[in-house]
Motif scaffolding. Structure first.
Motif, mmCIF file in Angstrom:
data_model
loop_
_atom_site.group_PDB
_atom_site.id
_atom_site.type_symbol
_atom_site.label_atom_id
_atom_site.label_comp_id
_atom_site.label_asym_id
_atom_site.label_seq_id
_atom_site.Cartn_x
_atom_site.Cartn_y
_atom_site.Cartn_z
ATOM 1 N N VAL A 27 15.445 3.566 27.432
ATOM 2 C CA VAL A 27 16.459 3.235 26.430
ATOM 3 C C VAL A 27 16.763 1.731 26.418
ATOM 4 O O VAL A 27 17.050 1.151 25.366
ATOM 5 N N ASN A 28 16.648 1.084 27.586
ATOM 6 C CA ASN A 28 17.091 -0.310 27.723
ATOM 7 C C ASN A 28 15.971 -1.231 28.209
ATOM 8 O O ASN A 28 16.236 -2.199 28.917
ATOM 9 N N TYR A 29 14.725 -0.938 27.823
ATOM 10 C CA TYR A 29 13.597 -1.672 28.387
ATOM 11 C C TYR A 29 13.672 -3.178 28.138
ATOM 12 O O TYR A 29 13.229 -3.971 28.973
ATOM 13 N N GLN A 30 14.256 -3.603 27.020
ATOM 14 C CA GLN A 30 14.353 -5.037 26.757
ATOM 15 C C GLN A 30 15.308 -5.717 27.743
ATOM 16 O O GLN A 30 15.050 -6.825 28.215
ATOM 17 N N LYS A 31 16.416 -5.049 28.062
ATOM 18 C CA LYS A 31 17.353 -5.610 29.028
ATOM 19 C C LYS A 31 16.763 -5.615 30.434
ATOM 20 O O LYS A 31 17.035 -6.518 31.230
ATOM 21 N N VAL A 32 15.948 -4.592 30.737
ATOM 22 C CA VAL A 32 15.378 -4.473 32.075
ATOM 23 C C VAL A 32 14.495 -5.673 32.402
ATOM 24 O O VAL A 32 14.420 -6.106 33.553
ATOM 25 N N MET A 33 13.866 -6.262 31.385
ATOM 26 C CA MET A 33 12.955 -7.383 31.618
ATOM 27 C C MET A 33 13.651 -8.600 32.209
ATOM 28 O O MET A 33 13.009 -9.487 32.752
ATOM 29 N N GLN A 34 14.979 -8.671 32.112
ATOM 30 C CA GLN A 34 15.697 -9.792 32.714
ATOM 31 C C GLN A 34 16.628 -9.348 33.839
ATOM 32 O O GLN A 34 17.465 -10.113 34.301
ATOM 33 N N MET A 35 16.480 -8.102 34.288
ATOM 34 C CA MET A 35 17.312 -7.591 35.378
ATOM 35 C C MET A 35 16.616 -7.758 36.720
ATOM 36 O O MET A 35 15.385 -7.701 36.816
ATOM 37 N N THR A 36 17.400 -7.937 37.758
ATOM 38 C CA THR A 36 16.865 -7.880 39.113
ATOM 39 C C THR A 36 16.719 -6.413 39.505
ATOM 40 O O THR A 36 17.244 -5.515 38.840
ATOM 41 N N LEU A 37 16.013 -6.180 40.592
ATOM 42 C CA LEU A 37 15.835 -4.816 41.079
ATOM 43 C C LEU A 37 17.192 -4.183 41.392
ATOM 44 O O LEU A 37 17.439 -3.019 41.049
ATOM 45 N N ALA A 38 18.063 -4.941 42.016
ATOM 46 C CA ALA A 38 19.387 -4.419 42.375
ATOM 47 C C ALA A 38 20.196 -4.066 41.135
ATOM 48 O O ALA A 38 20.928 -3.068 41.112
ATOM 49 N N GLU A 39 20.084 -4.886 40.091
ATOM 50 C CA GLU A 39 20.825 -4.616 38.852
ATOM 51 C C GLU A 39 20.312 -3.354 38.177
ATOM 52 O O GLU A 39 21.104 -2.550 37.667
#
Length: 289
Positions: free
Chosen positions: A35-47
């Motif tokens: 659902v949020n793949y675009q946001k995931v590209m700038q997230m850290t693993l912890a986030e």
């Protein structure tokens, strides 16, 4: 991952294909990414773990269950899945958009970023930031990568007020200068993600010597924000790490900081602006000397 074929197919399709074989906790990660793949590209693993409601270890297991050796490989695969998408250039752009429509979407994205940034600013944070800048013995302004021009812009503005400030965009040199700061100085760190390691290292070193820190960032929960005395948030809803609208918001925020500080020392500001303007006019018309 050694099989390059995983990179040449859609990473999202890859996740959907492996979905039935995932554990319940791993499916939470998959559900969030789909659902949020675009946001995931700038997230850290912890986030990603926090947003999925699982542990960091579960995200690691999820990556390995899909055949990726690391979380970074998963992010690369997601990015490559979008290689033919205008979303890599700017969100909500379509291939058949006419030029004026593209321009309108870019402008509206910047306007929204500035409005959202303005909505999150508080009287207290602005007052504290201005007070720190005015009372500092010296000010060190740092930023790396695309934050570098923003650091130079702030330095240019504060220098007009005769404030003792330096700007440094080299990660080694800023760390070296941070080691010489103390409780009488202020460090201003500009990092939209708040996750870049050089600014964090510089902030830790400055904090170790009692230096006050102002962070201009888009991530209030980042390690950088936790190190700062004052956090000024610059908001952007873009999905790429190198966002365009956030720079516009940061630029407006920097101009606002300058105006606020100048208003607190208006006599000096007005005198200096006159001297600067006079120098520019004389340089532009040397024959009138």
């Amino acid at each position: 991952m050694t099989d390059e074929s995983t990179f040449t197919h859609s990473a999202l399709s890859h996740i959907r294909g492996f979905y039935p074989s995932l554990s319940p906790s791993e499916r939470k990660v998959a559900d969030f990414i789909l659902v949020n793949y675009q946001k995931v590209m700038q997230m850290t693993l912890a986030e990603l773990a926090a947003h999925s409601g699982v542990s960091d270890a579960t995200v690691v297991r999820f990556c390995r269950a899909l055949g990726f050796q690391s979380y970074l490989e998963l992010k690369i695969a997601l990015m490559r899945s979008l290689l033919d998408s205008p979303d890599l250039i700017f969100d909500h752009i379509q291939k058949d958009d006419p030029p004026l429509t593209v321009m309108r979407k870019v402008f509206l994205g910047s306007i929204q970023a500035m409005q959202d940034t303005l909505d999150l600013l508080t009287e207290d944070s602005l007052e504290r930031a201005v007070t720190l800048l005015r009372n500092a013995r010296s000010i060190l302004i740092v930023g790396v990568g695309t934050s570098g021009p923003m650091a130079h812009e702030l330095h240019n503005r504060l220098s007009r007020l005769n404030l003792n400030c330096k700007v440094e965009t080299d990660s080694y040199l800023q760390l070296m200068q941070a080691a010489l700061l103390d409780e009488n100085d202020v460090l201003v760190v500009i990092s939209q993600t708040g996750a870049s390691q050089p600014p964090i290292n510089t902030s830790k070193e400055a904090r170790r010597h009692g230096c006050k820190i102002i962070a201009i960032t888009g991530n209030p929960s980042s390690e950088l924000s936790k190190l700062a005395d004052v956090v000024l948030l610059s908001v952007s809803h873009e999905s790429r790490p190198e966002t365009l609208a956030s720079r516009v918001a940061q630029h407006a925020l920097i101009q606002g900081l300058y105006v606020l500080t100048a208003m607190r020392m208006s006599q000096i500001a007005n005198q200096n602006e006159y001297l600067i303007w006079d120098a520019i006019m004389r340089a532009s018309n040397p024959q009138e000397e």
